[in-house]
Scaffold this motif. Structure first.
Motif, PDB file in Angstrom:
ATOM      1  N   ASP A 167       0.836  -1.199   0.000  1.00 55.84           N
ATOM      2  CA  ASP A 167       0.000   0.000   0.000  1.00 55.84           C
ATOM      3  C   ASP A 167       0.872   1.251   0.000  1.00 55.84           C
ATOM      4  O   ASP A 167       0.584   2.225  -0.698  1.00 55.84           O
ATOM      5  N   GLY A 168       1.940   1.219   0.770  1.00 52.22           N
ATOM      6  CA  GLY A 168       2.870   2.353   0.814  1.00 52.22           C
ATOM      7  C   GLY A 168       3.569   2.557  -0.520  1.00 52.22           C
ATOM      8  O   GLY A 168       3.755   3.686  -0.978  1.00 52.22           O
ATOM      9  N   LEU A 169       3.971   1.464  -1.160  1.00 51.56           N
ATOM     10  CA  LEU A 169       4.614   1.568  -2.471  1.00 51.56           C
ATOM     11  C   LEU A 169       3.618   2.026  -3.532  1.00 51.56           C
ATOM     12  O   LEU A 169       3.975   2.777  -4.441  1.00 51.56           O
ATOM     13  N   SER A 170       2.376   1.613  -3.400  1.00 53.09           N
ATOM     14  CA  SER A 170       1.346   2.071  -4.338  1.00 53.09           C
ATOM     15  C   SER A 170       1.154   3.577  -4.235  1.00 53.09           C
ATOM     16  O   SER A 170       0.969   4.262  -5.245  1.00 53.09           O
ATOM     17  N   LEU A 171       1.228   4.094  -3.023  1.00 51.94           N
ATOM     18  CA  LEU A 171       1.138   5.534  -2.828  1.00 51.94           C
ATOM     19  C   LEU A 171       2.309   6.239  -3.500  1.00 51.94           C
ATOM     20  O   LEU A 171       2.142   7.287  -4.130  1.00 51.94           O
ATOM     21  N   VAL A 183       3.895   5.194  -6.130  1.00 54.19           N
ATOM     22  CA  VAL A 183       3.636   5.147  -7.578  1.00 54.19           C
ATOM     23  C   VAL A 183       2.789   6.340  -7.979  1.00 54.19           C
ATOM     24  O   VAL A 183       3.082   7.025  -8.965  1.00 54.19           O
ATOM     25  N   SER A 184       1.767   6.619  -7.206  1.00 53.50           N
ATOM     26  CA  SER A 184       0.894   7.757  -7.500  1.00 53.50           C
ATOM     27  C   SER A 184       1.648   9.077  -7.375  1.00 53.50           C
ATOM     28  O   SER A 184       1.497   9.960  -8.217  1.00 53.50           O
ATOM     29  N   GLN A 185       2.476   9.206  -6.342  1.00 51.43           N
ATOM     30  CA  GLN A 185       3.182  10.459  -6.092  1.00 51.43           C
ATOM     31  C   GLN A 185       4.350  10.679  -7.034  1.00 51.43           C
ATOM     32  O   GLN A 185       4.500  11.746  -7.612  1.00 51.43           O
ATOM     33  N   ARG A 186       5.206   9.685  -7.205  1.00 52.03           N
ATOM     34  CA  ARG A 186       6.433   9.858  -8.004  1.00 52.03           C
ATOM     35  C   ARG A 186       6.184   9.781  -9.505  1.00 52.03           C
ATOM     36  O   ARG A 186       6.821  10.490 -10.276  1.00 52.03           O
ATOM     37  N   PHE A 187       5.309   8.891  -9.913  1.00 56.17           N
ATOM     38  CA  PHE A 187       5.110   8.680 -11.344  1.00 56.17           C
ATOM     39  C   PHE A 187       3.816   9.279 -11.862  1.00 56.17           C
ATOM     40  O   PHE A 187       3.603   9.360 -13.068  1.00 56.17           O
ATOM     41  N   GLY A 188       2.925   9.661 -10.952  1.00 57.64           N
ATOM     42  CA  GLY A 188       1.632  10.196 -11.370  1.00 57.64           C
ATOM     43  C   GLY A 188       0.820   9.162 -12.124  1.00 57.64           C
ATOM     44  O   GLY A 188       0.067   9.487 -13.033  1.00 57.64           O
ATOM     45  N   ALA A 189       0.972   7.895 -11.743  1.00 56.15           N
ATOM     46  CA  ALA A 189       0.310   6.799 -12.450  1.00 56.15           C
ATOM     47  C   ALA A 189      -0.573   6.014 -11.495  1.00 56.15           C
ATOM     48  O   ALA A 189      -0.415   6.065 -10.278  1.00 56.15           O
ATOM     49  N   ASP A 190      -1.483   5.261 -12.080  1.00 54.62           N
ATOM     50  CA  ASP A 190      -2.340   4.370 -11.311  1.00 54.62           C
ATOM     51  C   ASP A 190      -1.571   3.081 -11.049  1.00 54.62           C
ATOM     52  O   ASP A 190      -1.103   2.434 -11.991  1.00 54.62           O
ATOM     53  N   PRO A 191      -1.380   2.678  -9.788  1.00 51.76           N
ATOM     54  CA  PRO A 191      -0.612   1.471  -9.490  1.00 51.76           C
ATOM     55  C   PRO A 191      -1.227   0.197 -10.059  1.00 51.76           C
ATOM     56  O   PRO A 191      -0.546  -0.815 -10.185  1.00 51.76           O
ATOM     57  N   LEU A 192      -2.491   0.222 -10.413  1.00 55.04           N
ATOM     58  CA  LEU A 192      -3.156  -0.960 -10.951  1.00 55.04           C
ATOM     59  C   LEU A 192      -3.326  -0.896 -12.465  1.00 55.04           C
ATOM     60  O   LEU A 192      -4.146  -1.601 -13.029  1.00 55.04           O
ATOM     61  N   CYS A 193      -2.520  -0.074 -13.131  1.00 55.21           N
ATOM     62  CA  CYS A 193      -2.677   0.147 -14.567  1.00 55.21           C
ATOM     63  C   CYS A 193      -2.067  -0.967 -15.421  1.00 55.21           C
ATOM     64  O   CYS A 193      -2.206  -0.952 -16.635  1.00 55.21           O
ATOM     65  N   GLY A 194      -1.381  -1.916 -14.808  1.00 59.90           N
ATOM     66  CA  GLY A 194      -0.792  -3.012 -15.572  1.00 59.90           C
ATOM     67  C   GLY A 194       0.660  -2.779 -15.949  1.00 59.90           C
ATOM     68  O   GLY A 194       1.281  -3.622 -16.585  1.00 59.90           O
ATOM     69  N   GLN A 195       1.229  -1.655 -15.546  1.00 60.61           N
ATOM     70  CA  GLN A 195       2.634  -1.367 -15.822  1.00 60.61           C
ATOM     71  C   GLN A 195       3.486  -1.911 -14.679  1.00 60.61           C
ATOM     72  O   GLN A 195       2.982  -2.288 -13.628  1.00 60.61           O
ATOM     73  N   PRO A 219       6.035  -3.952  -6.541  1.00 59.59           N
ATOM     74  CA  PRO A 219       4.740  -4.303  -5.974  1.00 59.59           C
ATOM     75  C   PRO A 219       3.870  -5.003  -7.007  1.00 59.59           C
ATOM     76  O   PRO A 219       3.866  -4.626  -8.176  1.00 59.59           O
ATOM     77  N   SER A 220       3.187  -6.021  -6.600  1.00 52.78           N
ATOM     78  CA  SER A 220       2.282  -6.719  -7.517  1.00 52.78           C
ATOM     79  C   SER A 220       0.846  -6.363  -7.184  1.00 52.78           C
ATOM     80  O   SER A 220       0.533  -5.982  -6.060  1.00 52.78           O
ATOM     81  N   CYS A 221       0.003  -6.496  -8.151  1.00 55.94           N
ATOM     82  CA  CYS A 221      -1.418  -6.217  -7.942  1.00 55.94           C
ATOM     83  C   CYS A 221      -2.024  -7.319  -7.084  1.00 55.94           C
ATOM     84  O   CYS A 221      -1.612  -8.468  -7.144  1.00 55.94           O
TER      85      CYS A 221
END
Length: 53
Positions: free
Chosen positions: A17-21, A23-35, A50-52
């Protein structure tokens, strides 16, 4: 598939969850986008992706 690698070291003790946050902050991306998002620790000896759920 795009692969994003964090340039700055990351505290790998964070939960997914922390790494997903990050992803949103550093990359401006959705962590569940498949990348793929890769983080590394300061000495560059470990990495974590991080895996989905």
């Amino acid at each position: 598939m795009r692969v994003y690698i964090a340039a700055e070291p990351t505290d790998l003790r964070k939960s997914f969850d922390g790494l997903s946050l990050l992803v949103s902050q550093r990359f401006g991306a959705d962590p569940l986008c498949g990348q793929l998002f890769v983080f590394r620790n300061r000495p560059r000896q470990r990495s974590k992706r991080p895996s989905c759920r």
